[in-house]
Scaffold this motif. Structure first.
Motif, PDB file in Angstrom:
ATOM      1  N   ALA A 166       0.754  -1.303  -0.235  1.00 51.78           N
ATOM      2  CA  ALA A 166       0.180  -0.090  -0.064  1.00 51.78           C
ATOM      3  C   ALA A 166       0.943   1.185  -0.079  1.00 51.78           C
ATOM      4  CB  ALA A 166      -0.937  -0.048   0.986  1.00 51.78           C
ATOM      5  N   GLU A 167       2.001   1.156   0.602  1.00 54.98           N
ATOM      6  CA  GLU A 167       2.856   2.463   0.592  1.00 54.98           C
ATOM      7  C   GLU A 167       3.607   2.614  -0.558  1.00 54.98           C
ATOM      8  OE1 GLU A 167       6.674   4.225   3.316  1.00 54.98           O
ATOM      9  OE2 GLU A 167       4.865   2.568   4.268  1.00 54.98           O
ATOM     10  N   SER A 168       3.898   1.635  -1.635  1.00 50.29           N
ATOM     11  CA  SER A 168       4.541   1.697  -3.094  1.00 50.29           C
ATOM     12  C   SER A 168       3.751   2.427  -3.944  1.00 50.29           C
ATOM     13  CB  SER A 168       4.855   0.381  -3.243  1.00 50.29           C
ATOM     14  OG  SER A 168       5.506   0.391  -4.619  1.00 50.29           O
ATOM     15  N   ILE A 169       4.603   3.421  -4.367  1.00 47.77           N
ATOM     16  CA  ILE A 169       4.217   4.318  -5.486  1.00 47.77           C
ATOM     17  C   ILE A 169       4.755   3.813  -6.821  1.00 47.77           C
ATOM     18  CG2 ILE A 169       3.921   6.720  -6.448  1.00 47.77           C
ATOM     19  CD1 ILE A 169       3.838   7.493  -3.379  1.00 47.77           C
ATOM     20  N   PHE A 170       5.771   3.517  -6.710  1.00 50.38           N
ATOM     21  CA  PHE A 170       6.676   3.023  -7.966  1.00 50.38           C
ATOM     22  C   PHE A 170       7.661   2.016  -7.710  1.00 50.38           C
ATOM     23  CE2 PHE A 170       9.514   3.726 -11.547  1.00 50.38           C
ATOM     24  CZ  PHE A 170       8.834   2.828 -12.514  1.00 50.38           C
TER      25      PHE A 170
END
Length: 478
Positions: free
Chosen positions: A260-264
């Motif tokens: 959930a924290e990952s954006i890329f």
């Protein structure tokens, strides 16, 4: 002229090798006539761009430039390469292999993106698919130009696809000022915002709208355009597409894909020569240690300094997830030796081929950048909830009542421990104008006879590029 031809040929050759990596059509069969004819061809080409782009991370260039150059990391290995020692001592020369790697990887990525962007509107297929491919290519080109510009200052800028020697000879591939690069970067990202779908892409290895907005926020922050940065970063926060994971350690251990924290992110697979070598770089060069399977030893090439070990506040939960100084040995005893834990694959059969995903952009960065933008635009009281959200996850007490200058230093410290071994430290210090003050104070405190001077805030242009054309002027001081 020779310079132009060789650069573009290098980019074209690397584009072909990327296709080999992906098992696409053999080079001899790829031509203007039988490729880029449909959406599938463009999807394959875009996958090839991602394959090239990942080289900055899988080859660990980002760790050497972003961490080893700072007070976060040092070399423990007794026989490092000349290029590694130059980065560790901030005495880089134009033949350094890591700056050449960054130059080559990003320019090749840019060239591949240009090919896609120059051809895609000439082919008829689904508009939504076309817009997504264009948006992702624009993001990758913008990211590449952004880091090229931060690393080298002046860079060659082109958005053309070269199809003939005549085009190459007519093109201006001289080094351009950073202002021109930033105009292109912002233009690419703002265009991409209008092309990518608003719905969250659960596959975090592909650029999405949140990815673009996060990078654009970072670009504006770097340019000290704080109101613009705040607007982009607040949009990411208000989307509610991302959140901090409860346990910090899960960000850097097995199973950390698409959190959930990952954006890329860059995903790695061990056993197929497409893993990463972080386990090798971060761990000690001790032959008798019992950390990995078959008692493999590490390289000791990027290990935490004593200074960063002491930078964690008492009770900071991030420390135990990030660093250690007690090495278990095969005889059952332990010895003192500092090493990093993040992204280390303790199950790796080969420590140079780890499978832990690397997160390029994550939500904690958005929160801390937003706090920085608010503080620098004189909205200091409004910044505390965002830095405190990150601190609360680390089981630390909230900050309050700090003035603008004190909060600026608190954010610097917070980012240092939050993003250790994520390739951010050098660029954070560069953005805030603190590189010389912080690193020279560190060298003095540790009795190291190194220093950072004004001209060393950007790295030298690779020597082979300068040698090819006398009109290419080396960066001052080198």
């Amino acid at each position: 002229m020779k310079y132009k031809i060789i650069i573009v040929l290098l980019l074209m050759i690397t584009f072909s090798s990327c296709k080999k990596f992906l098992d696409l059509t053999p080079d001899s069969q790829i031509s203007n006539q039988n490729f880029f004819r449909n959406s599938s061809d463009f999807e394959s080409a875009l996958t090839g761009v991602y394959g090239t782009f990942r080289g900055y991370f899988s080859g660990s260039t980002m760790l050497y430039l972003g961490e080893l150059t700072t007070d976060n990391a040092e070399i423990q290995w007794t026989s490092p390469s000349v290029s590694e020692m130059q980065l560790d001592q901030n005495a880089v020369n134009p033949t350094n292999s890591y700056i050449s790697s960054a130059w080559r990887t990003f320019l090749t990525t840019i060239s591949q993106c240009n090919t896609i962007l120059n051809r895609i509107d000439k082919v008829d297929f689904d508009v939504a698919v076309k817009n997504r491919i264009k948006g992702e290519a624009l993001f990758l080109r913008a990211y590449s130009f952004f880091y090229l510009t931060q690393i080298f200052g002046s860079v060659p800028i082109t958005t053309e696809e070269f199809k003939s020697p005549e085009q190459i000879l007519a093109a201006d591939l001289s080094l351009q000022p950073s202002e021109k690069a930033y105009a292109l970067i912002i233009g690419d990202l703002t265009t991409a915002e209008g092309l990518l779908p608003a719905t969250l892409n659960p596959e975090k290895t592909r650029a999405s709208l949140g990815t673009v907005k996060t990078l654009l926020g970072k670009v504006y922050l770097t340019l000290h355009e704080y109101d613009l940065a705040a607007a982009e970063l607040k949009a990411v926060i208000d989307s509610h597409d991302y959140s901090l994971v409860p346990a910090y350690k899960t960000l850097f251990s097995s199973g950390n894909n698409n959190l959930a924290e990952s954006i890329f992110e860059i995903q790695f697979v061990s056993g197929k020569t497409i893993g990463n070598n972080y386990s090798y770089l971060f761990s000690p060069a001790i032959t008798s240690m019992a950390i990995f399977q078959n008692n493999q030893q590490g390289a000791g090439r990027i290990v935490p300094t004593l200074d960063i070990m002491n930078a964690y506040e008492a009770g900071d939960a991030r420390k135990a997830a990030s660093v250690n100084d007690s090495v278990p040995l095969i005889n059952g005893t332990k010895t003192y030796n500092r090493y990093g834990l993040k992204f280390v694959d303790f199950k790796a059969i080969d420590v140079t081929d780890g499978s832990i995903t690397f997160t390029v952009l994550r939500y904690a960065d958005v929160l801390l950048m937003y706090a920085e933008a608010l503080n620098e635009s004189d909205h200091t009281p409004d910044a505390f909830p965002y830095i405190n959200a990150v601190r609360e996850r680390a089981q630390l007490t909230d900050l309050s009542g700090l003035g603008k200058d004190d909060l600026r230093i608190a954010l610097e410290k917070e980012r240092r421990v939050e993003f250790l071994d994520e390739g951010q430290r050098w660029f954070d210090l560069l953005r805030t104008g603190r590189t010389e003050a912080v690193l020279n104070a560190y060298y003095n405190s540790t009795s190291q006879h190194f220093s950072v001077e004004d001209y060393e805030l950007i790295f030298p242009i690779p020597q082979n590029e300068v040698d090819l054309n006398a009109a290419v002027i080396q960066n001052p001081g080198y």
